[in-house]
Design a protein around this motif. Structure first.
Motif, PDB file in Angstrom:
ATOM      1  N   PHE A 148       0.828  -1.205   0.000  1.00  0.00           N
ATOM      2  CA  PHE A 148       0.000   0.000   0.000  1.00  0.00           C
ATOM      3  C   PHE A 148       0.865   1.259   0.000  1.00  0.00           C
ATOM      4  O   PHE A 148       0.533   2.251  -0.632  1.00  0.00           O
ATOM      5  CB  PHE A 148      -0.947   0.000   1.198  1.00  0.00           C
ATOM      6  N   THR A 149       1.964   1.250   0.725  1.00  0.00           N
ATOM      7  CA  THR A 149       2.933   2.342   0.596  1.00  0.00           C
ATOM      8  C   THR A 149       4.244   1.739   0.111  1.00  0.00           C
ATOM      9  O   THR A 149       4.458   0.534   0.220  1.00  0.00           O
ATOM     10  CB  THR A 149       3.145   3.107   1.918  1.00  0.00           C
ATOM     11  N   ARG A 150       5.123   2.590  -0.432  1.00  0.00           N
ATOM     12  CA  ARG A 150       6.255   2.044  -1.163  1.00  0.00           C
ATOM     13  C   ARG A 150       7.552   1.923  -0.387  1.00  0.00           C
ATOM     14  O   ARG A 150       8.488   1.297  -0.850  1.00  0.00           O
ATOM     15  CB  ARG A 150       6.484   2.859  -2.430  1.00  0.00           C
ATOM     16  N   TYR A 151       7.652   2.572   0.780  1.00  0.00           N
ATOM     17  CA  TYR A 151       8.942   2.545   1.463  1.00  0.00           C
ATOM     18  C   TYR A 151       9.043   1.452   2.534  1.00  0.00           C
ATOM     19  O   TYR A 151      10.119   0.908   2.757  1.00  0.00           O
ATOM     20  CB  TYR A 151       9.252   3.910   2.088  1.00  0.00           C
ATOM     21  N   ALA A 152       7.926   1.158   3.201  1.00  0.00           N
ATOM     22  CA  ALA A 152       7.986   0.190   4.294  1.00  0.00           C
ATOM     23  C   ALA A 152       8.374  -1.188   3.776  1.00  0.00           C
ATOM     24  O   ALA A 152       7.992  -1.581   2.675  1.00  0.00           O
ATOM     25  CB  ALA A 152       6.630   0.128   5.005  1.00  0.00           C
ATOM     26  N   GLU A 153       9.115  -1.948   4.599  1.00  0.00           N
ATOM     27  CA  GLU A 153       9.550  -3.283   4.200  1.00  0.00           C
ATOM     28  C   GLU A 153       8.352  -4.227   4.066  1.00  0.00           C
ATOM     29  O   GLU A 153       8.385  -5.179   3.284  1.00  0.00           O
ATOM     30  CB  GLU A 153      10.567  -3.828   5.217  1.00  0.00           C
ATOM     31  N   GLY A 154       7.302  -3.982   4.827  1.00  0.00           N
ATOM     32  CA  GLY A 154       6.038  -4.705   4.652  1.00  0.00           C
ATOM     33  C   GLY A 154       4.918  -3.700   4.773  1.00  0.00           C
ATOM     34  O   GLY A 154       4.869  -2.968   5.780  1.00  0.00           O
ATOM     35  N   SER A 155       4.019  -3.620   3.807  1.00  0.00           N
ATOM     36  CA  SER A 155       2.982  -2.597   3.874  1.00  0.00           C
ATOM     37  C   SER A 155       1.681  -3.119   3.304  1.00  0.00           C
ATOM     38  O   SER A 155       1.641  -3.623   2.177  1.00  0.00           O
ATOM     39  CB  SER A 155       3.416  -1.356   3.079  1.00  0.00           C
ATOM     40  N   ILE A 156       0.625  -3.024   4.096  1.00  0.00           N
ATOM     41  CA  ILE A 156      -0.697  -3.393   3.572  1.00  0.00           C
ATOM     42  C   ILE A 156      -1.741  -2.381   4.046  1.00  0.00           C
ATOM     43  O   ILE A 156      -1.553  -1.690   5.046  1.00  0.00           O
ATOM     44  CB  ILE A 156      -1.142  -4.797   4.041  1.00  0.00           C
ATOM     45  N   LEU A 157      -2.838  -2.328   3.318  1.00  0.00           N
ATOM     46  CA  LEU A 157      -4.057  -1.687   3.810  1.00  0.00           C
ATOM     47  C   LEU A 157      -5.045  -2.807   4.066  1.00  0.00           C
ATOM     48  O   LEU A 157      -5.292  -3.640   3.187  1.00  0.00           O
ATOM     49  CB  LEU A 157      -4.632  -0.727   2.765  1.00  0.00           C
ATOM     50  N   ILE A 158      -5.573  -2.853   5.294  1.00  0.00           N
ATOM     51  CA  ILE A 158      -6.630  -3.823   5.554  1.00  0.00           C
ATOM     52  C   ILE A 158      -7.950  -3.068   5.667  1.00  0.00           C
ATOM     53  O   ILE A 158      -8.068  -2.112   6.431  1.00  0.00           O
ATOM     54  CB  ILE A 158      -6.332  -4.700   6.805  1.00  0.00           C
ATOM     55  N   GLU A 159      -8.912  -3.477   4.839  1.00  0.00           N
ATOM     56  CA  GLU A 159     -10.263  -2.911   4.913  1.00  0.00           C
ATOM     57  C   GLU A 159     -11.158  -4.012   5.453  1.00  0.00           C
ATOM     58  O   GLU A 159     -11.270  -5.086   4.861  1.00  0.00           O
ATOM     59  CB  GLU A 159     -10.722  -2.439   3.536  1.00  0.00           C
TER      60      GLU A 159
END
Lengths: 243, 243, 243, 243, 243, 243
Positions: free
Chosen positions: F21-32
């Motif tokens: 969901f974002t580009r810099y974090a080593e792991g990135s998600i959006l949970i809806e």
């Protein structure tokens, strides 16, 4: 010389406005400006700060913050340092001042609108994205006040639009991304109203100074960008007439 | 139309520099600019902030604060609100950025200079007085480093001078006092180096916008003021050559 | 044995009072006491703290702070440590308590006077300079209230004067400068009213203890100093009668 | 005239020392002094604050706090006001200064002792109870260091004892309880070492001033109280020889 | 396998309640639960927080804190870190929630009761001691309101009792001391009302997970402990009927 | 009786995971998760907190915050109250504890992973969404460490999944939305690992108590929800094997 991302010197990055990005704010958008992404939420409250009480006028203010990992390395949250980030302090004062430049406080009446600009991803130009997107959120919130019959007419007197310009490797360019911003000799933020006037101008020589000729060149690029951006704002607002 | 204090539109208020105003700081002056009075103390420390450590370069920063009764009504001290005043945050960032514009950090070596600007009386123009006076304090501190043999040459590359201009009742004027500032349509701070270049430019439409023509007019007044001020700085520094 | 600065054991340092040092405070002086310099600004406000509301009485309080470079090395500002300096806390409580010793709170009516003591240069004795100078600023502010017809008579019942005494290298001395203070075996602050009575007495054995004989000797010196200082206060106040 | 609780003017309230009140602190007592109750816990740590590092000397400091309901009405905790209580700041500085008056820092070596004085019930004289009781906790902690072979001899040079005196309804009295303290014309805290010398003396005219004769009378009462208290301390410490 | 302190797996540590431990609080006890000691003071105030104003209902809240040396090594006070301890924040929210589970807010009327739980010695189970002891302090404060005629009947609907259970070295045990808590695979706090119902249940697998069978076993032990504890509470309250 | 949003009692709301969901974090998600939306960003840093230094083990922690307008009315930012929100403190401790339940700290090595859970829209269940989504972000960050060759194998020992259950109008239901949560008699959060064991269990009787039968019923619903959610997590992670 070509730019970092192959744009023309007077070319904006792609911009996308998502309206109603969150469901509770009176005005809510996500502005994606290249890789910069800012949530702009405008909140209407039926009260004003104490220094405005009893005067029959409203108030508009802004807050600006970044998620910890909006950037390449993680930043600690303000609350863990017990101190508002000084850069953010400077930026949110600029956003608030710029947006107030378009508000008829009497027409707004004794209510406040707070525009929260939360950067979820930063790739340069977060302050201009916040102003340009924050204006749309503000306009949507005002439109809602009119539609709900709380206001007789829109309390905004003009569009407010912001863009950055700068001098990178000796050339004037429009809308700097992070890499360009880091390398820029000069960095300038231009905030204008639809009346073709300047609301605010902030130029900084990061490595050395700039001349009046360079200033003129940057202003020229800036005006071009402002026109393009204002069109995007008008499209997002479906041609909303302000007065 | 005549100005609040009968000055010409391009006339500075009387300015007085008292050197060695306090006895401990490596560079110390009192700048009296009309009724605005600022103590500028430059402190040299043989260390740098952690983000500069080991790079062989120095650092220059500024702090800005007002005594509680520098103004017409008393302001609470920051510590009682547990919050740095946001306006002061913005101003001290501007002062620091402006002064750094003249510093050769390699020539300074791994040491810091902090320029404290403490306003004891405020009548408009405290930020330009802080930059203009702060530069003198900074230069005196650097001169001391050279005289004590700690530096081979002055680590400053140019003079740094600041002045305000604005539009009051439709006319462009130089160096606004508090009453003019409160009534101004446009308020602009101009920071320049002796190389005739701009270091920083900050213009704000307080009530409405300003056009490019008005900008040009203000810049013209500003350059005139900068020249007068730089002469005052040079006199205070006894013609100190920077390089 | 001669003293660090060749004074007699019962001799004060040179003292100079500059009235109206700043232009906005209701009472404002600069007290220069040897190399110690304190700006004392008294501010009148037409309100009282909540614990005094509705009782028909006024309130007097003091705040004490040092500029970062009032001392030989630079001290961080309180706001950057988010903590009021503990020594300053102790001192401003002493100043406030001492000044309140001379105020008829009923005669003052429901208004507050805050005496800000800002040390711009410190060379020992900043707390006694703050009390002695703060009293003058307080008296000037009260005089203004009488002159503007807001009070029928002066709400002060006596002069308040403070001086330090101590034992340095075995000898009792009056009015210690920084070097003496650092080396003192005993350090005592004496605050008296014009009625020859003690308002507050604070003595500390810094390196060891003191006997009742040494106490008597120090009090004797202190009374002499208080008399000299009260004359200086009366001259500054042009013989102002308090009641 | 008889006193509030029928004591003689030179009579202390009943005092009880409970040793080992808590189980983890190196020295721990509960001091009950009339209705005033203070837990004094001395903690030994094998490190010193940065300003003492590398000098081969130790450090002793104190902290003072009240439980929220130690008093007749509830006080908010410091953390909810984000501010150390100013009165507590003043008191803990006094406790620390007084206790350090008896410590041979070289003999202690590079270790710290923190004496926490937590008031669980307050009925006047909490600062003198904290010093008198805190000394016992400190001595117990030092005794432990000797017993564990970490120190060759006790690092204390004398007993430290504190008592309050004052003038209530015109009469000098020893050891004021809360009601007396509230009504006192003069309030004085006396801290002495076993060498019959004064460590600290703090007298305040709460409503008016005091004369040198009154001072002498109070000191006389104070010395009597100090002797009685030192006996209580010695009993609690089972006659512990300090050197 | 035998337990650290030779207790049976379903055996509580010895518990002692001292009523009227301090003299000012409306309800005050010391609970000693093994080596864990907590002062619980309930304060009645004739006002409610702003979010409850005007609704005719009362409010009950709790605060939890440890003395710096309640533990084996000394902890800094919150105020020196300018931050409420996060563990304490979690615990005081649990205490407040649990106690509110027994309060008829309408019957209490627009007044607040704050239950301060100050741990003077910690050996595991401070949160369950705070709830169990805090309930007694709360009940005593309510009883006082009834006795003084401010309330017609007790505003409590049930007893509130808390105990910890856990799995240590594979066995379910009741009431963990510090050493057991540190080594526990599972740690669970059980809060119940006299109606045999659960008010709150918080179980954590510290090293691994727990199964539903283990949960059932722990709940069984917990209920046994709750019954024993409620008897101790009733004895302390002399069989006080709640409704 | 039908539920607020017509779901079955054992039915989850619709859940959508957006990876990167974002580009810099080593792991990135959006949970809806229904109308609840949380950005979960996992940041890897090559250092550990001081209490873990030198032990060869890693550390995993979490932070939780809401945007000011994630809720129906606007909440002030923590920094303006200078205080971490107590509810958020409690929640982020729960998230951290839960995620650590699945981490093999030795296998992770001396590096830290911080999982930032920023709620951009809140409609109940933000803590379970943060844990369930936070685990995916954590797993993605770990997967990256393996892919970049920094780790030989995944340092996670199991999936971690969280869901809420409760009793609303007398019926046990799975996954409460805001309206249900506000009206619930009992509210419980269940955190489980893929080994079918409980990691953490937190149940609260909001209005009254709950029985062991109700507990069993809720746990049954919870296990069903956990299974459904773990499938969603596995799909998002493309069946990633943990060991």
């Amino acid at each position: 010389m070509s730019r970092f991302d192959n744009r023309e010197n007077d070319e904006l990055r792609p911009i996308k406005i998502t309206k109603n990005f969150t469901r509770y704010a009176e005005g809510s958008i996500l502005i994606e400006w290249g890789n910069t992404k800012v949530i702009c939420n405008a909140t209407v409250e039926e009260s004003v700060p104490s220094f405005k009480k009893g005067g029959g006028e409203g108030w508009v203010t802004a807050e600006y913050s970044m998620l910890p990992r909006a950037t390449q390395s993680r930043n600690k949250r303000d609350i863990h340092k017990l101190k508002m980030n000084p850069r953010a302090t400077e930026i949110q004062r600029l956003i608030g001042r710029s947006l107030r430049g378009a508000v008829d406080m009497k027409a707004l009446g004794e209510r406040s609108i707070t525009v929260d600009c939360d950067v979820i991803q930063a790739d340069g130009g977060t302050r201009t994205a916040s102003i340009t997107g924050g204006f749309i959120a503000l306009a949507l919130a005002c439109k809602g006040l009119v539609e709900r019959g709380l206001l007789a007419k829109m309390p905004l007197t003009s569009y407010i639009t912001a863009v950055s310009v700068g001098i990178v490797e000796g050339q004037s360019v429009l809308d700097l991304c992070y890499e360009e911003d880091s390398a820029a000799e000069v960095d300038m933020n231009i905030i204008m109203s639809n009346a073709s006037g300047f609301i605010e101008l902030q130029g900084t020589g990061e490595n050395g100074t700039f001349s009046q000729e360079q200033l003129a060149e940057m202003l020229c690029l800036g005006k071009k960008g402002i026109q393009d951006l204002m069109k995007i704002q008008k499209d997002a607002l479906e041609g909303l007439e302000l007065r």
